[in-house]
Motif scaffolding. Structure first.
Motif, PDB file in Angstrom:
ATOM      1  N   VAL A 230      52.918  54.730  47.409  1.00 43.06           N
ATOM      2  CA  VAL A 230      51.924  54.078  46.557  1.00 43.06           C
ATOM      3  C   VAL A 230      52.358  54.176  45.098  1.00 43.06           C
ATOM      4  N   ASN A 231      51.630  53.488  44.227  1.00 44.26           N
ATOM      5  CA  ASN A 231      52.057  53.367  42.821  1.00 44.26           C
ATOM      6  C   ASN A 231      52.125  54.697  42.091  1.00 44.26           C
ATOM      7  N   SER A 232      51.396  55.693  42.561  1.00 45.57           N
ATOM      8  CA  SER A 232      51.435  57.012  41.925  1.00 45.57           C
ATOM      9  C   SER A 232      52.757  57.729  42.156  1.00 45.57           C
ATOM     10  N   GLY A 233      53.558  57.228  43.092  1.00 44.61           N
ATOM     11  CA  GLY A 233      54.807  57.894  43.456  1.00 44.61           C
ATOM     12  C   GLY A 233      54.654  58.835  44.635  1.00 44.61           C
ATOM     13  N   ASN A 234      53.416  58.967  45.143  1.00 39.19           N
ATOM     14  CA  ASN A 234      53.173  59.801  46.317  1.00 39.19           C
ATOM     15  C   ASN A 234      53.325  58.986  47.603  1.00 39.19           C
ATOM     16  N   PHE A 235      53.451  59.707  48.705  1.00 43.53           N
ATOM     17  CA  PHE A 235      53.562  59.089  50.014  1.00 43.53           C
ATOM     18  C   PHE A 235      52.352  59.463  50.865  1.00 43.53           C
ATOM     19  N   HIS A 236      51.757  58.462  51.523  1.00 40.18           N
ATOM     20  CA  HIS A 236      50.793  58.721  52.585  1.00 40.18           C
ATOM     21  C   HIS A 236      51.557  58.688  53.902  1.00 40.18           C
ATOM     22  N   VAL A 237      51.277  59.655  54.772  1.00 39.90           N
ATOM     23  CA  VAL A 237      52.080  59.833  55.981  1.00 39.90           C
ATOM     24  C   VAL A 237      51.180  60.046  57.195  1.00 39.90           C
ATOM     25  N   CYS A 238      51.573  59.458  58.339  1.00 42.53           N
ATOM     26  CA  CYS A 238      50.954  59.734  59.631  1.00 42.53           C
ATOM     27  C   CYS A 238      51.813  60.737  60.385  1.00 42.53           C
ATOM     28  N   GLN A 239      51.180  61.706  60.992  1.00 45.72           N
ATOM     29  CA  GLN A 239      51.919  62.748  61.704  1.00 45.72           C
ATOM     30  C   GLN A 239      51.188  63.169  62.971  1.00 45.72           C
ATOM     31  N   GLY A 240      51.934  63.324  64.064  1.00 49.50           N
ATOM     32  CA  GLY A 240      51.372  63.904  65.277  1.00 49.50           C
ATOM     33  C   GLY A 240      51.592  63.064  66.511  1.00 49.50           C
ATOM     34  N   TRP A 241      51.979  63.744  67.612  1.00 51.31           N
ATOM     35  CA  TRP A 241      52.158  63.069  68.893  1.00 51.31           C
ATOM     36  C   TRP A 241      52.053  64.081  70.022  1.00 51.31           C
ATOM     37  N   MET A 242      51.242  63.755  71.008  1.00 47.78           N
ATOM     38  CA  MET A 242      51.109  64.546  72.229  1.00 47.78           C
ATOM     39  C   MET A 242      50.822  66.025  71.911  1.00 47.78           C
ATOM     40  N   GLN A 243      51.781  66.908  72.202  1.00 44.60           N
ATOM     41  CA  GLN A 243      51.548  68.343  72.077  1.00 44.60           C
ATOM     42  C   GLN A 243      51.984  68.926  70.730  1.00 44.60           C
ATOM     43  N   SER A 244      52.289  68.084  69.752  1.00 44.89           N
ATOM     44  CA  SER A 244      52.702  68.613  68.453  1.00 44.89           C
ATOM     45  C   SER A 244      51.538  69.349  67.787  1.00 44.89           C
ATOM     46  N   LYS A 245      51.869  70.257  66.883  1.00 39.65           N
ATOM     47  CA  LYS A 245      50.878  71.147  66.272  1.00 39.65           C
ATOM     48  C   LYS A 245      49.874  70.384  65.426  1.00 39.65           C
ATOM     49  N   PHE A 246      50.351  69.413  64.650  1.00 42.94           N
ATOM     50  CA  PHE A 246      49.481  68.690  63.730  1.00 42.94           C
ATOM     51  C   PHE A 246      49.275  67.251  64.185  1.00 42.94           C
TER      52      PHE A 246
END
Length: 344
Positions: A230-246
């Motif tokens: 995004v324009n702020s220089g930060n990243f939005h991220v999706c994380q996680g699948w099946m048995q992963s911790k997060f």
């Protein structure tokens, strides 16, 4: 209806001063709510503010007051433009699971990991126009479009992992190999393409030059699927699948430092695999395991279920927002492409 002294004085205030008065009043109300509710903004506060402002507007009946009303409502409620009950416009039955969606030149492109070409549709009539053949394409897992460069990016995972940069007619401009197991794509405000891998974000030019590789801690950021700069220089991220911790949506800065997140283990989010960001910074997340699309405020403080299992979407894999028409495209693993009207 007769106005009291306060309403009469408000009517004659200059726009700038009225703007400041409203801001202070709203800040006081919102801050008191934060203190009562553990620093979380509630939707009932937004509803109350909207009711108060609406009453003032009908009594004052002035155009300039309506402008201030809308500005403040959107400032304190970024969800104000979204319908409470999105309307499904169309469901397209596909031959394959949907693994990529992109709009370019008023044409809708759809990709599937099981196909060796792209599907092109008219986004207004939903008529299928043709298949777009791309030489050497095998296993496209995601696509993204860049209007400024009039091109499409495709991440290919079979016959060697690579990224294609193609023209809308399928002609290849550039193709380059990628060294890591790739996940999904997005286009940065600069027109560069971002590739998300496990605990890594790569930024390339349209010519395939690697500009940066942001490497994150593997245990903390494993199973990252998609990121948006995004324009702020930060990243939005999706994380996680099946048995992963997060299983979460998070924001990291340009150094890879975690700024904020929503979700932890399975529950509130389950296999969040894709996201898109509107012009006001709100996030729409494909919560695949819960069969829904979740709407988040820019700071991830508040959220709302926009598309729910009641809309009968099964395992949404991709989301694409067209802000010009107010339509949300949802591609699913169940071989369907759903189109919703989501703006008021």
């Amino acid at each position: 209806m007769k106005m009291n002294a306060t309403q009469t004085s408000l009517q004659h205030l200059p726009l700038e001063l009225l703007d400041a008065v409203l801001m202070k009043a709203v800040e006081k109300l919102v801050l008191s709510t934060w203190e009562a509710d553990g620093y979380e903004i509630r939707t009932d506060v937004y509803a109350h503010l909207a009711t108060v402002w609406s009453e003032w507007y009908h009594r004052l009946s002035t155009r300039w007051f309506n402008i201030v009303l809308k500005r403040k409502l959107l400032y304190f409620n970024p969800f104000a433009k979204y319908l409470k009950q999105p309307e499904e416009v169309k469901t397209i039955e596909m031959d394959y699971s949907v693994w990529g969606l992109a709009l370019l030149n008023n044409e809708l492109f759809v990709a599937s990991i099981n196909a060796v070409f792209l599907f092109m549709y008219n986004p207004l009539t939903f008529e299928k126009l043709r298949n777009v053949e791309v030489l050497g394409l095998a296993g496209p897992r995601d696509i993204a479009s860049c209007e400024s460069k009039n091109c499409l990016f495709i991440v290919n995972i079979m016959s060697g992992s690579s990224i294609f940069c193609i023209r809308p007619d399928g002609k290849i401009r550039k193709r380059w190999e990628i060294p890591y197991e790739p996940h999904n794509l997005s286009v940065a405000p600069s027109g560069n393409v971002l590739l998300t891998c496990n605990a890594k974000i790569l930024e390339y030019t349209s010519d395939g030059e690697l500009l940066r590789a942001l490497t994150l801690h593997r245990k903390t950021f494993d199973m990252m699927w998609h990121s948006v700069l995004v324009n702020s220089g930060n990243f939005h991220v999706c994380q996680g699948w099946m048995q992963s911790k997060f299983h979460r949506v998070l924001t990291v800065n340009a150094k890879g430092e975690l700024l904020r997140s929503y979700g932890s283990s399975k529950g509130s989010l389950n296999n969040p695999v894709y996201l898109t960001v509107d012009k006001d910074g709100c996030l729409l997340v494909a919560d695949s395991g819960n069969h829904q699309i979740v709407l988040f405020s820019p700071n991830l403080v508040s959220s709302r279920h926009l598309i729910t299992p009641a809309h009968e979407i099964f395992e949404p894999y991709r989301v694409l927002l067209d802000e010009k028409t107010g339509r949300l495209y949802v591609g699913t693993n169940s071989r369907k492409l759903h189109i919703f009207n989501i703006f008021m």
